[in-house]
Motif scaffolding. Sequence first.
Motif, mmCIF file in Angstrom:
data_model
loop_
_atom_site.group_PDB
_atom_site.id
_atom_site.type_symbol
_atom_site.label_atom_id
_atom_site.label_comp_id
_atom_site.label_asym_id
_atom_site.label_seq_id
_atom_site.Cartn_x
_atom_site.Cartn_y
_atom_site.Cartn_z
ATOM 1 N N GLY A 67 -20.611 -16.318 -10.185
ATOM 2 C CA GLY A 67 -20.961 -17.138 -11.336
ATOM 3 C C GLY A 67 -21.702 -16.364 -12.410
ATOM 4 N N ASP A 68 -22.595 -15.465 -11.982
ATOM 5 C CA ASP A 68 -23.426 -14.735 -12.940
ATOM 6 C C ASP A 68 -22.724 -13.529 -13.555
ATOM 7 O OD1 ASP A 68 -25.444 -16.513 -12.393
ATOM 8 O OD2 ASP A 68 -26.421 -15.220 -10.915
ATOM 9 N N ILE A 69 -21.780 -12.947 -12.813
ATOM 10 C CA ILE A 69 -21.158 -11.704 -13.267
ATOM 11 C C ILE A 69 -19.652 -11.844 -13.483
ATOM 12 C CG2 ILE A 69 -20.751 -9.275 -12.705
ATOM 13 C CD1 ILE A 69 -23.332 -9.358 -11.043
ATOM 14 N N ALA A 70 -18.933 -12.294 -12.442
ATOM 15 C CA ALA A 70 -17.462 -12.323 -12.524
ATOM 16 C C ALA A 70 -16.960 -13.270 -13.606
ATOM 17 C CB ALA A 70 -16.870 -12.717 -11.162
ATOM 18 N N LEU A 71 -17.551 -14.470 -13.701
ATOM 19 C CA LEU A 71 -17.075 -15.435 -14.691
ATOM 20 C C LEU A 71 -17.306 -14.965 -16.126
ATOM 21 C CD1 LEU A 71 -15.737 -18.159 -15.252
ATOM 22 C CD2 LEU A 71 -18.018 -19.191 -15.188
ATOM 23 N N PRO A 72 -18.514 -14.510 -16.499
ATOM 24 C CA PRO A 72 -18.681 -13.998 -17.868
ATOM 25 C C PRO A 72 -17.767 -12.806 -18.166
ATOM 26 C CG PRO A 72 -20.809 -14.422 -16.865
ATOM 27 C CD PRO A 72 -19.790 -14.569 -15.774
ATOM 28 N N MET A 73 -17.562 -11.942 -17.181
ATOM 29 C CA MET A 73 -16.667 -10.811 -17.391
ATOM 30 C C MET A 73 -15.234 -11.300 -17.612
ATOM 31 S SD MET A 73 -18.085 -7.862 -14.777
ATOM 32 C CE MET A 73 -16.951 -6.624 -15.410
ATOM 33 N N PHE A 74 -14.847 -12.352 -16.892
ATOM 34 C CA PHE A 74 -13.532 -12.947 -17.114
ATOM 35 C C PHE A 74 -13.382 -13.400 -18.564
ATOM 36 C CE2 PHE A 74 -11.954 -17.243 -17.877
ATOM 37 C CZ PHE A 74 -10.574 -17.022 -17.801
ATOM 38 N N ILE A 75 -14.398 -14.092 -19.074
ATOM 39 C CA ILE A 75 -14.330 -14.616 -20.437
ATOM 40 C C ILE A 75 -14.144 -13.479 -21.443
ATOM 41 C CG2 ILE A 75 -15.652 -15.802 -22.236
ATOM 42 C CD1 ILE A 75 -16.955 -17.459 -20.012
ATOM 43 N N GLY A 140 -8.985 -20.858 -16.446
ATOM 44 C CA GLY A 140 -10.154 -20.090 -16.849
ATOM 45 C C GLY A 140 -11.153 -20.919 -17.624
ATOM 46 N N ASN A 141 -10.658 -21.739 -18.525
ATOM 47 C CA ASN A 141 -11.542 -22.597 -19.301
ATOM 48 C C ASN A 141 -12.198 -23.650 -18.409
ATOM 49 O OD1 ASN A 141 -12.476 -22.999 -22.050
ATOM 50 N ND2 ASN A 141 -11.482 -24.995 -21.940
ATOM 51 N N MET A 142 -11.458 -24.110 -17.399
ATOM 52 C CA MET A 142 -12.016 -25.054 -16.436
ATOM 53 C C MET A 142 -13.205 -24.438 -15.700
ATOM 54 S SD MET A 142 -10.037 -26.766 -13.197
ATOM 55 C CE MET A 142 -10.580 -28.301 -12.471
#
Length: 302
Positions: A67-75, A140-142
């Motif tokens: 949540g803290d790293i992978a998701l922002p990097m995805f965005i 991804g947006n979800m």
Amino acid sequence: MDVLILSPQGVLAILVGVCAFFFFLEQKTGWKVWEFFPPLLWIYATPVALNNLDVIPSESPVYGALGDIALPMFIVLMLINVDVGAAFRVMGKGVLVMLMGTVGVMVGAVLAYLVVHRWLSPEAWTGFGALAGSWIGGTGNMAAAAEALETPPEEFGLAVLADNFVYVVWLPILLGSKVVAEKFNRWARVKEGRVEAMEKALQEESLEEREIEMRDYLYLGAIAAGVTWLGHALAGQLPEIEPVLSTSTWNILLVTTFALILSRTPVRRLPGSQNLAIALIYVFVAGMGARASLEGLGQAPA
């Protein structure tokens, strides 16, 4: 009963392995069932089962890192390739249609929640927000909406189920609508060749991407990690307005803004970012499933 796999390394291996397995199975079998129950559904549901069968834990440092790293990097990786100007030029009035659809989904989510919220858990509104995010911008947006709203894993799972159920109903309608496409285009005054122009522009964009080299991955990693760090640092300094505008929400908004700004620079031409981004988001979804408890799914208020 003791949990079988507790180490972060083992948990991460299980999550990535689950994602890889279902895409491998889809590729090798070609079963029609994947059209109605895509890998995403299984990638979420399998870790739910593994968690509740005490194969993997419901709490692990891996889940927080996703949540803290992978998701922002995805965005960041997903958005730095977006050419906003080209999209407006190619789509024309279609952009307005998309914006109207976005507003419709957002208003519909609020109205639907107001109708049924008395039978749902107090956190159910976050699931509606995640579901609206999917209908606006896909998986991804979800995930981004779920993280921004701090959606509990159980509510996220219900949103995934609802998303796929609606897809099963909507897909035949969408396919059947092709028979009236020409009549609808005339009624909507869509210029001839507009769809062909959009498809041609997409093909040209794909052809422009050069072969990926090792250093491209380093560039992408440095950019994604740097923006993730900057967004996290700044989000902690901004005021929270509960329950909607939390630090997590600020983080997602900041990372999204920085990524769109970077998309206007030569960074946009770096190849391979979208494939990396999509891989990350599926692992994130698997992590959400691993935290979900079957007892908490759809639990109504007392």
